[in-house]
Scaffold this motif. Structure first.
Motif, PDB file in Angstrom:
ATOM      1  N   ARG A 148     -31.357 -47.622  59.010  1.00 47.46           N
ATOM      2  CA  ARG A 148     -31.181 -48.763  58.107  1.00 47.46           C
ATOM      3  C   ARG A 148     -29.783 -48.761  57.483  1.00 47.46           C
ATOM      4  O   ARG A 148     -29.186 -49.822  57.276  1.00 47.46           O
ATOM      5  CB  ARG A 148     -32.272 -48.743  57.038  1.00 47.46           C
ATOM      6  CG  ARG A 148     -33.632 -49.126  57.596  1.00 47.46           C
ATOM      7  CD  ARG A 148     -34.803 -48.740  56.717  1.00 47.46           C
ATOM      8  NE  ARG A 148     -36.055 -49.029  57.404  1.00 47.46           N
ATOM      9  CZ  ARG A 148     -37.233 -48.516  57.069  1.00 47.46           C
ATOM     10  NH1 ARG A 148     -37.305 -47.655  56.043  1.00 47.46           N
ATOM     11  NH2 ARG A 148     -38.320 -48.824  57.737  1.00 47.46           N
ATOM     12  N   ASP A 176     -27.591 -50.092  60.280  1.00 47.45           N
ATOM     13  CA  ASP A 176     -27.775 -51.538  60.438  1.00 47.45           C
ATOM     14  C   ASP A 176     -27.124 -52.328  59.311  1.00 47.45           C
ATOM     15  O   ASP A 176     -26.692 -53.468  59.509  1.00 47.45           O
ATOM     16  CB  ASP A 176     -29.272 -51.873  60.503  1.00 47.45           C
ATOM     17  CG  ASP A 176     -29.914 -51.420  61.798  1.00 47.45           C
ATOM     18  OD1 ASP A 176     -29.203 -51.340  62.815  1.00 47.45           O
ATOM     19  OD2 ASP A 176     -31.132 -51.151  61.797  1.00 47.45           O
ATOM     20  N   ALA A 177     -27.033 -51.716  58.134  1.00 47.12           N
ATOM     21  CA  ALA A 177     -26.413 -52.382  56.983  1.00 47.12           C
ATOM     22  C   ALA A 177     -24.893 -52.233  56.976  1.00 47.12           C
ATOM     23  O   ALA A 177     -24.229 -52.741  56.074  1.00 47.12           O
ATOM     24  CB  ALA A 177     -26.995 -51.817  55.686  1.00 47.12           C
ATOM     25  N   ARG A 200     -23.268 -49.423  56.610  1.00 49.43           N
ATOM     26  CA  ARG A 200     -22.865 -48.379  55.676  1.00 49.43           C
ATOM     27  C   ARG A 200     -22.672 -47.053  56.413  1.00 49.43           C
ATOM     28  O   ARG A 200     -23.127 -46.878  57.552  1.00 49.43           O
ATOM     29  CB  ARG A 200     -23.930 -48.223  54.586  1.00 49.43           C
ATOM     30  CG  ARG A 200     -24.097 -49.476  53.729  1.00 49.43           C
ATOM     31  CD  ARG A 200     -25.283 -49.369  52.802  1.00 49.43           C
ATOM     32  NE  ARG A 200     -25.167 -48.236  51.878  1.00 49.43           N
ATOM     33  CZ  ARG A 200     -26.121 -47.873  51.036  1.00 49.43           C
ATOM     34  NH1 ARG A 200     -27.269 -48.538  50.999  1.00 49.43           N
ATOM     35  NH2 ARG A 200     -25.947 -46.847  50.222  1.00 49.43           N
TER      36      ARG A 200
END
Length: 388
Positions: free
Chosen positions: A313, A316-317, A319
Motif C-alpha cells: 500500500r 501503491d501510494a 511513498r
C-alpha cells in the motif's frame, strides 16, 4: 486457502476468483508429480506459465497501454500468494517474471517501453533476472560480468562477457534482464540490459540440484561475447545499481507474498490433519497444546500477510517502502520456515513422508530466507533505515 480480503480495485475480487479457479484446475492436480519428476530430471512448467499469461496474471502491476493489467501492487501480490498456496515454484516464477519487466516499466524510455513491454507482458514470453554471480551475491557491486560498447550511432551494441549464477528460468526464458559492468567505478559502474534469447554465445550450466522448488529451474548463464543492441540498455550507463536495488524492493514483496501463501497451505494441511487424526478416542485438535500451536501458526501467517500488504500500500501510494519491503520479506519468510516446521510436527511421522505435502512445503520454505537478499541482509537494510 487464504480468505478473501477487501480489494482496492473493482477487478480485484474477480482476479482472485480467476486465480483460484486456475489453481484448482491447472496447478494443484499436477504439482506433486511435476515436482517429483523435476527432482530427478528437468520438468519446466512452460504450459502453466502460458496459461497464467493468457489469463493476464503475468502482467498485473504493469501499464495497461502496453498489455499489462494496471493493477495495484496490493492486488498483484495477493494473486501471487494464491498461486504459491498451490505451487510455490510457479509463484516464484511469476515474481521473477514481473521483476524482469520492472526496469523497463520504471526506468525505460518511451521508445523502449513501446518496443519491449508488449512482448514482455503478452503472456507469450517469460523473462529471467540476471544479477547474482558466483562471487557476487549480496555484494552486487563486486560483479565482474562486463559489457563493452562496440560502435556508435544506430549500429552501436554492447558485447557481454561473464557468468551469472542462480538464475531462475535459465535456458527457458525468452529474454534476460542482465546487469553488467560498463566501467570500473565499483557499484556505480553497473548498467542494465535486456538481452534477447537465442544468441549462440549465450550458454547455460547444468541445472542446480536443489532441496526444493524443483520446477524452478536454476542454472548459470554464461555470456561469451553476446551482442545486444545499445537500444536495449535500460537507463544510463552506471545507473544499473540504482535500478537493481529499486527492483529488489519490489521483488522482495513478491517473495514475501509467495512465502505467505506457502505458509498458509502448511497451516491448512496441519489444521485438517489435526481435526481428522484420532488418538485416545478423540481428534488430536482437542488437545490444547496442539490447538495453541495451530493458533501460533495462524498468527505468524496473518502477521506476514499484514506486513506485505502494508508495504504494498505504501508502494501503491508512491511513498518510500524499502524498509517495509525488507521487513515484510524477513517476517514472511521466517514465518514460512516456522509454520512449515510446525506443520510437520503436527502430522508427526506422517509429516516426514512424501504421502503428505508438508515435507515439500518445508523444503521449499528454506530458500525463501535466502533469495532476494538473505534475511541477514534484510536486517542490515532495516537497521540502516532506522539509524540514518
Amino acid at each position: 486457502m487464504p480468505v478473501s480480503r477487501l480489494m482496492p480495485t473493482p477487478e480485484g475480487d474477480d482476479l482472485i476468483d480467476l486465480t483460484r479457479e486456475i489453481c484448482a484446475k491447472e496447478l494443484r492436480p499436477r504439482v506433486d508429480d511435476a515436482e517429483r519428476a523435476a527432482a530427478t530430471g528437468e520438468a519446466f512448467p512452460t504450459e502453466v506459465f502460458r496459461t497464467l499469461g493468457r489469463a493476464g496474471l503475468l502482467s498485473l502491476p504493469h501499464p495497461e497501454e502496453f498489455g499489462g493489467g494496471a493493477q495495484p501492487y496490493e492486488v498483484y501480490l495477493q494473486v501471487v500468494e494464491e498461486i504459491a498456496a498451490s505451487w510455490m515454484s510457479v509463484a516464484v516464477g511469476v515474481s521473477v517474471h514481473s521483476l524482469t519487466a520492472y526496469p523497463v516499466t520504471t526506468f525505460g524510455t518511451a521508445e523502449q517501453q513501446e518496443s519491449l513491454l508488449p512482448g514482455m507482458l503478452s503472456g507469450d514470453q517469460l523473462g529471467a533476472y540476471c544479477l547474482s554471480e558466483p562471487l557476487a551475491g549480496s555484494d552486487v557491486g563486486a560483479m565482474t560480468t562486463r559489457a563493452t560498447r562496440d560502435g556508435e550511432g544506430d549500429g552501436a551494441a554492447y558485447v557481454l562477457k561473464g557468468r551469472k549464477a542462480w538464475i531462475s528460468h535459465a535456458g527457458h526464458a525468452d529474454y534476460y534482464t542482465t546487469f553488467a559492468r560498463t566501467s570500473d567505478d565499483g557499484g556505480r559502474g553497473l548498467s542494465c540490459f535486456v538481452v534477447p534469447a537465442g544468441d549462440a554465445a549465450m550458454t547455460f550450466g547444468a541445472p542446480e540440484k536443489k532441496m526444493g522448488l524443483h520446477c524452478d529451474t536454476v542454472r548459470e548463464v554464461i555470456y561469451d561475447g553476446v551482442r545486444v543492441d545499445a537500444a536495449n540498455r535500460i537507463g544510463d550507463e552506471g545507473q544499473g545499481m540504482a535500478i537493481a536495488l529499486s527492483a529488489l524492493d519490489a521483488g522482495r514483496l513478491g517473495i514475501a507474498s509467495a512465502a505467505t501463501g506457502l505458509a498458509q497451505s502448511a497451516l491448512d494441511a496441519a489444521t485438517a490433519y489435526a481435526q481428522e487424526r484420532q488418538q485416545f478416542g478423540r481428534a488430536i485438535a482437542a488437545n490444547q497444546g496442539l490447538a495453541f500451536l495451530l493458533a501460533d501458526m495462524e498468527a505468524a501467517v496473518s502477521g506476514a500477510r499484514a506486513a506485505y500488504l502494508y508495504a504494498a500500500r505504501l508502494k501503491d501510494a508512491g511513498r518510500a517502502f524499502s524498509k517495509e519491503a525488507a521487513v515484510a520479506k524477513l517476517l514472511a519468510t521466517d514465518a514460512a520456515m516456522k509454520v512449515t516446521t510446525d506443520a510437520i510436527q503436527v502430522l508427526g511421522g506422517a509429516g516426514y513422508t512424501q504421502d503428505f505435502p508438508v515435507e515439500r512445503y518445508f523444503r521449499e520454505a528454506k530458500v525463501t530466507q535466502i533469495f532476494e537478499g538473505t534475511n541477514q541482509i534484510q536486517r542490515l537494510v532495516i537497521s540502516r533505515h532506522l539509524l540514518r
